[in-house]
Design a protein around this motif. Structure first.
Motif, PDB file in Angstrom:
ATOM      1  N   LEU A  86       0.825  -1.203   0.000  1.00 48.47           N
ATOM      2  CA  LEU A  86       0.000   0.000   0.000  1.00 48.47           C
ATOM      3  C   LEU A  86       0.865   1.261   0.000  1.00 48.47           C
ATOM      4  O   LEU A  86       0.565   2.229  -0.696  1.00 48.47           O
ATOM      5  CB  LEU A  86      -0.940  -0.002   1.207  1.00 48.47           C
ATOM      6  CG  LEU A  86      -2.107  -0.987   1.142  1.00 48.47           C
ATOM      7  CD1 LEU A  86      -2.807  -1.062   2.491  1.00 48.47           C
ATOM      8  CD2 LEU A  86      -3.094  -0.585   0.050  1.00 48.47           C
ATOM      9  N   GLU A  87       1.943   1.253   0.785  1.00 44.78           N
ATOM     10  CA  GLU A  87       2.853   2.402   0.808  1.00 44.78           C
ATOM     11  C   GLU A  87       3.490   2.616  -0.563  1.00 44.78           C
ATOM     12  O   GLU A  87       3.612   3.754  -1.035  1.00 44.78           O
ATOM     13  CB  GLU A  87       3.935   2.189   1.868  1.00 44.78           C
ATOM     14  CG  GLU A  87       3.424   2.252   3.300  1.00 44.78           C
ATOM     15  CD  GLU A  87       4.505   1.913   4.311  1.00 44.78           C
ATOM     16  OE1 GLU A  87       5.679   1.756   3.894  1.00 44.78           O
ATOM     17  OE2 GLU A  87       4.186   1.807   5.512  1.00 44.78           O
ATOM     18  N   ALA A  88       3.894   1.508  -1.209  1.00 42.10           N
ATOM     19  CA  ALA A  88       4.500   1.609  -2.535  1.00 42.10           C
ATOM     20  C   ALA A  88       3.490   2.111  -3.563  1.00 42.10           C
ATOM     21  O   ALA A  88       3.815   2.918  -4.439  1.00 42.10           O
ATOM     22  CB  ALA A  88       5.058   0.250  -2.958  1.00 42.10           C
ATOM     23  N   ALA A  89       2.245   1.630  -3.468  1.00 39.01           N
ATOM     24  CA  ALA A  89       1.199   2.074  -4.396  1.00 39.01           C
ATOM     25  C   ALA A  89       0.926   3.562  -4.222  1.00 39.01           C
ATOM     26  O   ALA A  89       0.786   4.300  -5.214  1.00 39.01           O
ATOM     27  CB  ALA A  89      -0.080   1.273  -4.158  1.00 39.01           C
ATOM     28  N   LYS A  90       0.850   4.015  -2.992  1.00 40.47           N
ATOM     29  CA  LYS A  90       0.600   5.431  -2.725  1.00 40.47           C
ATOM     30  C   LYS A  90       1.722   6.289  -3.297  1.00 40.47           C
ATOM     31  O   LYS A  90       1.468   7.316  -3.944  1.00 40.47           O
ATOM     32  CB  LYS A  90       0.470   5.660  -1.226  1.00 40.47           C
ATOM     33  CG  LYS A  90       0.183   7.101  -0.841  1.00 40.47           C
ATOM     34  CD  LYS A  90      -0.048   7.236   0.650  1.00 40.47           C
ATOM     35  CE  LYS A  90      -0.358   8.677   1.035  1.00 40.47           C
ATOM     36  NZ  LYS A  90      -0.634   8.809   2.491  1.00 40.47           N
ATOM     37  N   ALA A  91       2.968   5.861  -3.081  1.00 38.43           N
ATOM     38  CA  ALA A  91       4.109   6.622  -3.596  1.00 38.43           C
ATOM     39  C   ALA A  91       4.094   6.672  -5.126  1.00 38.43           C
ATOM     40  O   ALA A  91       4.383   7.710  -5.730  1.00 38.43           O
ATOM     41  CB  ALA A  91       5.412   5.994  -3.100  1.00 38.43           C
ATOM     42  N   ARG A  92       3.727   5.556  -5.757  1.00 42.28           N
ATOM     43  CA  ARG A  92       3.684   5.524  -7.227  1.00 42.28           C
ATOM     44  C   ARG A  92       2.590   6.443  -7.753  1.00 42.28           C
ATOM     45  O   ARG A  92       2.775   7.145  -8.760  1.00 42.28           O
ATOM     46  CB  ARG A  92       3.451   4.091  -7.704  1.00 42.28           C
ATOM     47  CG  ARG A  92       3.630   3.905  -9.220  1.00 42.28           C
ATOM     48  CD  ARG A  92       3.458   2.454  -9.604  1.00 42.28           C
ATOM     49  NE  ARG A  92       3.680   2.246 -11.021  1.00 42.28           N
ATOM     50  CZ  ARG A  92       4.827   1.854 -11.556  1.00 42.28           C
ATOM     51  NH1 ARG A  92       5.870   1.637 -10.778  1.00 42.28           N
ATOM     52  NH2 ARG A  92       4.944   1.681 -12.864  1.00 42.28           N
ATOM     53  N   ALA A  93       1.435   6.462  -7.081  1.00 40.60           N
ATOM     54  CA  ALA A  93       0.343   7.330  -7.504  1.00 40.60           C
ATOM     55  C   ALA A  93       0.729   8.801  -7.363  1.00 40.60           C
ATOM     56  O   ALA A  93       0.377   9.631  -8.209  1.00 40.60           O
ATOM     57  CB  ALA A  93      -0.905   7.029  -6.686  1.00 40.60           C
ATOM     58  N   VAL A  94       1.440   9.132  -6.307  1.00 38.02           N
ATOM     59  CA  VAL A  94       1.914  10.513  -6.131  1.00 38.02           C
ATOM     60  C   VAL A  94       2.862  10.889  -7.273  1.00 38.02           C
ATOM     61  O   VAL A  94       2.788  11.991  -7.821  1.00 38.02           O
ATOM     62  CB  VAL A  94       2.592  10.679  -4.761  1.00 38.02           C
ATOM     63  CG1 VAL A  94       3.304  12.024  -4.673  1.00 38.02           C
ATOM     64  CG2 VAL A  94       1.565  10.555  -3.643  1.00 38.02           C
TER      65      VAL A  94
END
Length: 285
Positions: A86-94
């Protein structure tokens, strides 16, 4: 609550595609983006390896205690892995330009959890396979058809790598559901600037020509460049051939009905077709 784009994240090779398509949809729709990871603590229960009946008295209790401890450890690891994803997904979306994506981790089975969340969902984005698609588990690959059947929101099923849709194909049969799909396609900011293609699979009849003309006019009046065709043959073969000939980036289909096109999404053909498609498929309800 504002309807949002919901992206279901797991450890499969489709996760990056889910992130990028979800970010694209969030920005195009002007809708908040939320990532969810569902922890199913029962998806790896070793039911077929129950050896307790062959154990001597006293050994069974010890084995069950050890299995329980192992399950707890697996659940803990699964939760921690999910948090990292989830942290990686959030960073990628940003990185993709989404200002404030949110994340949440929930316990339960995937399909039931998504159905519970759907009232606040404008679009669900999922990968075409889950991390345990080869198993009878609660992840995306095993329950692809159930997600389509039970969700009442548009579902975007995506491949591994993102490609901005510039040529969109809608499978059209003239039904009320398909007409709503064309009208949605015409006005949706998700497809602003895209060339819209309409394909009717069937005989070259006056009725089909009239239906195709209506669809093309609806799209053109909304400002789209629109093209269309009527093709004979099997629906899945005709769709795939047209996709390849025209360089289609995204396929739009309705989920239910009695026509040959919509019948594809009612039964075992669903999973095979969606998994084999090289492009994203948007399922409308």
């Amino acid at each position: 609550m504002t309807e949002h784009v919901l992206a279901a994240i797991d450890g499969s090779q489709f996760a990056e595609g889910v992130c990028d398509y979800a970010a694209w949809a969030s920005l195009a729709l002007g809708a908040p983006l939320s990532f969810v990871h569902v922890v199913d603590n029962h998806s790896w229960a070793p039911e077929e390896q129950n050896l307790s009946g062959s154990l001597r008295f006293g050994a069974r209790e010890k084995l069950m205690e050890e299995l329980s401890a192992l399950d707890e450890q697996r659940a803990r690891v699964n939760r921690e892995q999910g948090k990292l994803m989830l942290e990686a997904a959030k960073a990628r979306a940003v990185e993709d330009g989404v200002s404030s994506p949110t994340t949440r981790q929930l316990n339960g089975t995937l399909v039931e959890t998504l159905v519970e969340l759907e009232k606040d969902v404008r679009l669900l984005v999922v990968g075409k396979r889950g991390e345990t698609a080869h198993q009878a588990s609660g992840h995306l690959g095993a329950n692809l058809e159930r997600v389509v059947r039970e969700m009442h929101r548009p579902i975007l099923m995506v491949p591994k790598a993102f490609q901005r849709p510039e040529k969109v194909l809608i499978a059209f049969d003239g039904s009320q559901t398909a007409r709503k799909g064309v009208e949605m396609l015409a006005r949706s900011p998700l497809f602003a600037g895209a060339t819209c293609h309409v394909l009717i699979v069937g005989a070259e009849t006056a009725e089909h020509r009239s239906e195709l003309a209506w669809a093309l006019n609806t799209l053109r009046e909304a400002g789209h460049h629109a093209e269309g065709a009527i093709r004979a043959g099997e629906v899945d073969d005709a769709l795939q051939a047209y996709e390849q000939e025209s360089g289609i980036d995204l396929l739009v289909m309705g989920a239910y009905g009695h026509s040959r096109i919509r019948h594809l999404l009612v039964g075992s053909t669903t999973t095979a077709m969606l998994r084999s498609s090289r492009i994203p498929v948007l399922i409308l309800r």
